[in-house]
Every structure is written in structure tokens, then in C-alpha cells.
Design an enzyme around this catalytic site. Structure first.
Site, PDB file in Angstrom:
ATOM      1  N   SER A   1     -49.056 -27.985 -47.889  1.00  0.00           N
ATOM      2  CA  SER A   1     -49.629 -26.640 -47.948  1.00  0.00           C
ATOM      3  C   SER A   1     -48.507 -25.611 -47.943  1.00  0.00           C
ATOM      4  O   SER A   1     -47.533 -25.755 -47.199  1.00  0.00           O
ATOM      5  CB  SER A   1     -50.518 -26.437 -46.724  1.00  0.00           C
ATOM      6  OG  SER A   1     -51.040 -25.142 -46.732  1.00  0.00           O
TER       7      SER A   1
ATOM      8  N   HIS B   1     -48.745 -22.289 -47.104  1.00  0.00           N
ATOM      9  CA  HIS B   1     -48.749 -21.210 -46.106  1.00  0.00           C
ATOM     10  C   HIS B   1     -48.216 -21.633 -44.742  1.00  0.00           C
ATOM     11  O   HIS B   1     -48.086 -20.806 -43.849  1.00  0.00           O
ATOM     12  CB  HIS B   1     -50.131 -20.545 -46.011  1.00  0.00           C
ATOM     13  CG  HIS B   1     -51.204 -21.354 -45.351  1.00  0.00           C
ATOM     14  ND1 HIS B   1     -51.591 -21.155 -44.050  1.00  0.00           N
ATOM     15  CD2 HIS B   1     -51.986 -22.354 -45.808  1.00  0.00           C
ATOM     16  CE1 HIS B   1     -52.572 -21.987 -43.744  1.00  0.00           C
ATOM     17  NE2 HIS B   1     -52.824 -22.723 -44.789  1.00  0.00           N
TER      18      HIS B   1
ATOM     19  N   ASN C   1     -51.196 -31.345 -35.747  1.00  0.00           N
ATOM     20  CA  ASN C   1     -51.184 -29.877 -35.723  1.00  0.00           C
ATOM     21  C   ASN C   1     -51.551 -29.291 -34.361  1.00  0.00           C
ATOM     22  O   ASN C   1     -51.364 -28.107 -34.137  1.00  0.00           O
ATOM     23  CB  ASN C   1     -52.143 -29.330 -36.791  1.00  0.00           C
ATOM     24  CG  ASN C   1     -53.497 -29.992 -36.748  1.00  0.00           C
ATOM     25  OD1 ASN C   1     -53.610 -31.205 -36.852  1.00  0.00           O
ATOM     26  ND2 ASN C   1     -54.532 -29.208 -36.574  1.00  0.00           N
TER      27      ASN C   1
ATOM     28  N   CYS D   1     -57.871 -24.215 -37.270  1.00  0.00           N
ATOM     29  CA  CYS D   1     -58.955 -24.522 -38.191  1.00  0.00           C
ATOM     30  C   CYS D   1     -60.272 -24.736 -37.465  1.00  0.00           C
ATOM     31  O   CYS D   1     -61.329 -24.638 -38.068  1.00  0.00           O
ATOM     32  CB  CYS D   1     -58.626 -25.772 -39.001  1.00  0.00           C
ATOM     33  SG  CYS D   1     -57.317 -25.450 -40.156  1.00  0.00           S
TER      34      CYS D   1
ATOM     35  N   ALA E   1     -53.889 -27.592 -49.057  1.00  0.00           N
ATOM     36  CA  ALA E   1     -53.764 -29.000 -48.658  1.00  0.00           C
ATOM     37  C   ALA E   1     -55.141 -29.647 -48.533  1.00  0.00           C
ATOM     38  O   ALA E   1     -55.295 -30.846 -48.790  1.00  0.00           O
ATOM     39  CB  ALA E   1     -53.017 -29.110 -47.335  1.00  0.00           C
ATOM     40  N   THR E   2     -56.126 -28.857 -48.147  1.00  0.00           N
ATOM     41  CA  THR E   2     -57.480 -29.413 -48.025  1.00  0.00           C
ATOM     42  C   THR E   2     -57.960 -29.941 -49.382  1.00  0.00           C
ATOM     43  O   THR E   2     -58.533 -31.031 -49.469  1.00  0.00           O
ATOM     44  CB  THR E   2     -58.447 -28.325 -47.482  1.00  0.00           C
ATOM     45  OG1 THR E   2     -57.970 -27.920 -46.191  1.00  0.00           O
ATOM     46  CG2 THR E   2     -59.866 -28.825 -47.380  1.00  0.00           C
TER      47      THR E   2
ATOM     48  N   GLN F   1     -47.746 -30.406 -41.543  1.00  0.00           N
ATOM     49  CA  GLN F   1     -47.019 -29.793 -40.413  1.00  0.00           C
ATOM     50  C   GLN F   1     -45.584 -30.302 -40.277  1.00  0.00           C
ATOM     51  O   GLN F   1     -44.880 -29.911 -39.343  1.00  0.00           O
ATOM     52  CB  GLN F   1     -47.781 -30.031 -39.096  1.00  0.00           C
ATOM     53  CG  GLN F   1     -49.141 -29.349 -39.043  1.00  0.00           C
ATOM     54  CD  GLN F   1     -49.055 -27.826 -38.880  1.00  0.00           C
ATOM     55  OE1 GLN F   1     -47.980 -27.249 -38.696  1.00  0.00           O
ATOM     56  NE2 GLN F   1     -50.199 -27.165 -38.945  1.00  0.00           N
TER      57      GLN F   1
HETATM   58  N1  PLP Z   1     -53.445 -30.690 -42.514  1.00  0.00           N
HETATM   59  C1  PLP Z   1     -52.928 -30.183 -41.378  1.00  0.00           C
HETATM   60  C2  PLP Z   1     -52.197 -31.091 -40.445  1.00  0.00           C
HETATM   61  C3  PLP Z   1     -53.041 -28.813 -41.086  1.00  0.00           C
HETATM   62  O1  PLP Z   1     -52.528 -28.333 -39.969  1.00  0.00           O
HETATM   63  C4  PLP Z   1     -53.745 -27.991 -42.000  1.00  0.00           C
HETATM   64  C5  PLP Z   1     -53.963 -26.564 -41.712  1.00  0.00           C
HETATM   65  O2  PLP Z   1     -54.094 -26.150 -40.564  1.00  0.00           O
HETATM   66  C6  PLP Z   1     -54.259 -28.570 -43.169  1.00  0.00           C
HETATM   67  C7  PLP Z   1     -54.092 -29.920 -43.387  1.00  0.00           C
HETATM   68  C8  PLP Z   1     -55.013 -27.756 -44.188  1.00  0.00           C
HETATM   69  O3  PLP Z   1     -54.158 -26.961 -44.934  1.00  0.00           O
HETATM   70  P1  PLP Z   1     -54.740 -25.842 -45.941  1.00  0.00           P
HETATM   71  O4  PLP Z   1     -54.990 -24.634 -45.088  1.00  0.00           O
HETATM   72  O5  PLP Z   1     -53.668 -25.614 -46.942  1.00  0.00           O
HETATM   73  O6  PLP Z   1     -55.976 -26.380 -46.528  1.00  0.00           O
END
Ligand code: PLP
Length: 380
Positions: free
Chosen positions: A200, A202, A150, A323, A70-71, A180
Site C-alpha cells: 500500500s 499510503h 499492524n 481499520c 492493498a485491500t 506494514q
Molecule cells: N494490510 C495491513 C497489514 C494493513 O495495516 C492495512 C491498512 O491498515 C492494509 C493491509 C490495507 O491497506 P489499504 O488501506 O491500502 O487497503
């Protein structure tokens, strides 16, 4: 018994995802760009997953692009949209509680000539659509809002805000980080009225290493990765067929049980809320959000100490957002927490496999740890 209450950080892959992954590692291992049968089979697998995700979102398959996470999705669409649609309009609006993947993009854009307006929750801990709408004007090119926070599960009024914004300023590009919320609460493009969206794998019981960016037909996003032109030229690089297959399988697994899961989470939250009320040193920080994320604080005990104490009993929780690796993101403070409360906050997040029995054990161990750690601290 392992009690894993950190599903907002990542989830354990479901059986269907593992099966799909294994098939692609052992038999269906071709490159989707190859012209022979193995390549064709791999391409069919990618397209099957794309159909599952498009169907869950209620959009066209051509609007779904696979990325590595997602990032990456968020970086591509936010920077890409600003580049294309922000040549003259320099204002971008976002919430003050976004995930670091959005926050850091905003920082980058602000260093590159954009004015970023951050909207905070009001004193009651709720976001109001009007606050975003009132901040917008003719100079606004982009708005980015997460669907579910999150750290505490707060639901932001994305659909209401984007619909009103588009009525008033049809040219504003709207992005939603739905990481989320996807496959846990309804996430439909039509209801969110967004042009761009990040997902995302995972977080929904598929392995780490793949994500999705939804790009509405007609919106032009300059790709971040250039090369072989895969993913309809939106994201070059050989598709991770095993991970994409697992992502699609997880979506197919969750689609028919989503409603039941949500009811299950409501029961879990109610159960734990009642249980935690037995200890006056434990406070629930936010109770208006999604039922599968709970934010609690334990008076006087730093979250990291509590986290490692619980870990000794094979209970896994998070301190704030995973994160941020223990570093405060400032999000809880945005919701009105003082520094002491933020420092003693635990995030609990459930999966469809979480049971009330697990939560009873968690509460028992939490109470025990709170008593022991408090007496140690008081003696010092
Ligand atoms: N956006 C939110 C709200 C998240 O909670 C997270 C991961 O914790 C991400 C984006 C990032 O996801 P990814 O790990 O797939 O980059």
C-alpha cells in the site's frame, strides 16, 4: 506542536511524493493508454514507478501491478489464486492475526467451499514456522501470512515458513501482506520466497488510493476487474498516474535512508520504553516486534477515552488497528491480552519525522491524563 503517532494507520506524504503528484496533476496529465505524446509521457511515469518498486522488491517489472490499495491487491490475489489453484485442493492456511483485508477474504473463501486453518502465536507471543508447515498437507492450495502485524508490530517468520513449505509442497501458492514492512524493514521477494504480495502506498509517505500486487511470473491470477486490459490485463481501469508517480517517488526517497530510519526507530522505542517505565500503570504489551510500532496499555482507562484526551493536546494515537474503527479485531487477544488490557490498548507508530522530544511530550501528557482520568474513575 502536532505529535502524530499514528503512522501505521496512514502517513503524511513526503515532499518528493507531493512534487511528483503535482507534476502529474498540472502538466503530465495524460492517459497512459493514449497514443500521443501526453499519453506516452504518462506511461513513462507509470513505468518509472514500477521500476522503483520492482527494484525495492528485487523482482521483475512485469511482476508489479498497480491497484487502488492493498485491500484490492489482497482480494484479487487471494480469490484469484483460490479459484485457479484450489479446484481440487481445498485447504488454505493463514495466521489468526491478519488484517481484515485477508481475514474477510478467508471468510468469503470458507463460505465458498474452502477449509481455512488459522495458526495462532504460541504462549510467548511468537509465531513459529513449524506450526504453519505442520498444518500443511497435499490438500493445501494456498498459504497467506502477513510480514508485520499492524496492531503490535509482531514480525511473522514468512521467509522461513514459505521456503520450508515450498521444499515440501512445491505447488502451494504463498501470499504475503507486506504492507506494514515495505520500505521500513527489508522486503525482498527472494528472501520471502512468496508468489504473491500486497503493498500500500499510503503507509510509506505517499497518498492514499494506490497499491501494488506482486504476482510471480508463471502464476495465473484471474483479474478482479475486467475492462480495458490495463496493467498487462491484470487490472483494468485507467491507472491513477499522479498517485502511482507519488508512490514511486516515496520509494525512491526512502530507499537510501531505510537503514538510518530503522536505527532512528530503535532509538525512539528505547527512549519511550525507558520513559514509560516511570509509570507503573502503563504496560508495554509487546516488545519483540518492529521498533516503529508499539502497543501499550494504560491500566483502567479505555483506549478511546485516552485517545480523545490526548487529542486535545494535538497528540494523535490509535486504539488498536485504525481499520477496525475502535471495534476490537480480536488480534490483541490472540497475543494473550485479556479483555481489559485489549480495551485499554493504544497503538503508537512512528515516522522518520518523529523525535525523542515529541515522545517526551507524549509521555508527559499521557501520565497527566492517566492521573486525571484515574481519579475521576475512582471517585465514581
Ligand atoms: N494490510 C495491513 C497489514 C494493513 O495495516 C492495512 C491498512 O491498515 C492494509 C493491509 C490495507 O491497506 P489499504 O488501506 O491500502 O487497503
Amino acid at each position: 506542536m502536532v505529535i502524530y503517532l499514528d503512522n501505521a494507520a496512514t502517513t503524511k506524504p513526503c515532499d518528493a511524493a507531493i512534487k511528483a503528484l503535482n507534476e502529474c496533476l498540472t502538466e503530465n496529465f495524460g492517459n497512459p493508454s493514449s497514443l500521443h505524446t501526453l499519453g506516452l509521457n504518462a506511461q513513462k511515469t507509470v513505468e518509472k514507478s514500477r521500476r522503483s518498486i520492482a527494484s525495492a522488491l528485487g523482482c521483475d517489472t512485469s511482476e508489479v501491478t498497480f491497484t487502488s490499495c492493498a485491500t484490492e491487491s489482497t482480494n484479487t490475489v487471494l480469490k484469484g489464486a483460490a479459484l485457479k489453484y484450489g479446484k481440487r485442493k481445498k485447504k488454505i492456511i493463514t495466521s489468526s492475526v491478519e488484517h481484515s483485508s485477508v481475514r474477510e477474504c478467508m471468510k468469503y473463501l470458507s463460505e465458498n467451499g474452502f477449509e481455512i486453518v488459522y495458526i495462532s502465536p504460541r504462549k510467548d507471543g511468537t509465531f513459529y514456522a513449524e506450526d504453519f508447515i505442520n498444518a500443511a498437507d497435499e490438500n493445501t492450495c494456498l498459504v497467506s501470512m502477513m510480514l508485520v502485524n499492524n496492531e503490535n508490530g509482531c514480525i511473522l517468520p514468512v521467509g522461513k515458513t514459505f521456503k520450508a513449505l515450498k521444499r515440501k509442497y512445491p505447488e502451494i501458492i504463498c501470499h504475503c501482506d507486506a504492507v506494514q514492512g515495505f520500505m521500513k524493514i527489508p522486503v525482498k521477494i527472494r528472501e520471502l520466497s512468496c508468489d504473491l504480495l500486497s503493498l500500500s502506498a499510503h503507509k510509506i509517505y505517499a497518498p492514499k488510493g494506490t497499491g501494488v500486487m506482486y504476482i510471480k511470473k508463471g502464476i495465473i491470477i484471474h483479474p478482479l476487474l475486467l475492462g480495458g486490459g490495463q496493467e498487462n490485463k491484470q487490472r483494468s481501469g485507467t491507472e491513477s498516474v499522479p498517485l502511482i508517480a507519488a508512490f514511486g517517488a516515496a520509494v525512491d526517497f526512502l530507499a537510501p535512508i531505510m537503514k538510518n530510519n530503522l536505527e532512528h526507530y530503535e532509538k525512539l522505542r528505547n527512549h519511550l520504553t525507558e520513559k514509560l517505565s516511570e509509570n507503573e500503570n502503563i504496560k508495554i504489551n509487546y516488545d519483540k516486534g518492529v521498533p516503529y510500532i508499539m502497543s501499550i496499555s494504560v491500566k483502567g482507562i479505555r483506549s478511546e477515552i485516552m485517545l480523545h484526551t490526548l487529542e486535545k493536546s494535538e497528540i494523535y494515537v490509535s486504539s488498536g488497528s485504525a481499520c477496525s474503527k475502535g471495534k476490537s479485531s480480536g488480534v490483541l487477544e490472540e497475543f494473550g491480552a485479556d479483555a481489559l488490557t485489549a480495551d485499554s490498548t493504544l497503538r503508537l507508530s512512528f515516522s522518520y519525522e518523529t523525535t525523542t522530544e515529541m515522545l517526551d511530550i507524549f509521555a508527559e501528557k499521557l501520565f497527566e491524563a492517566q492521573r486525571t482520568l484515574s481519579s475521576v474513575i475512582n471517585k465514581k
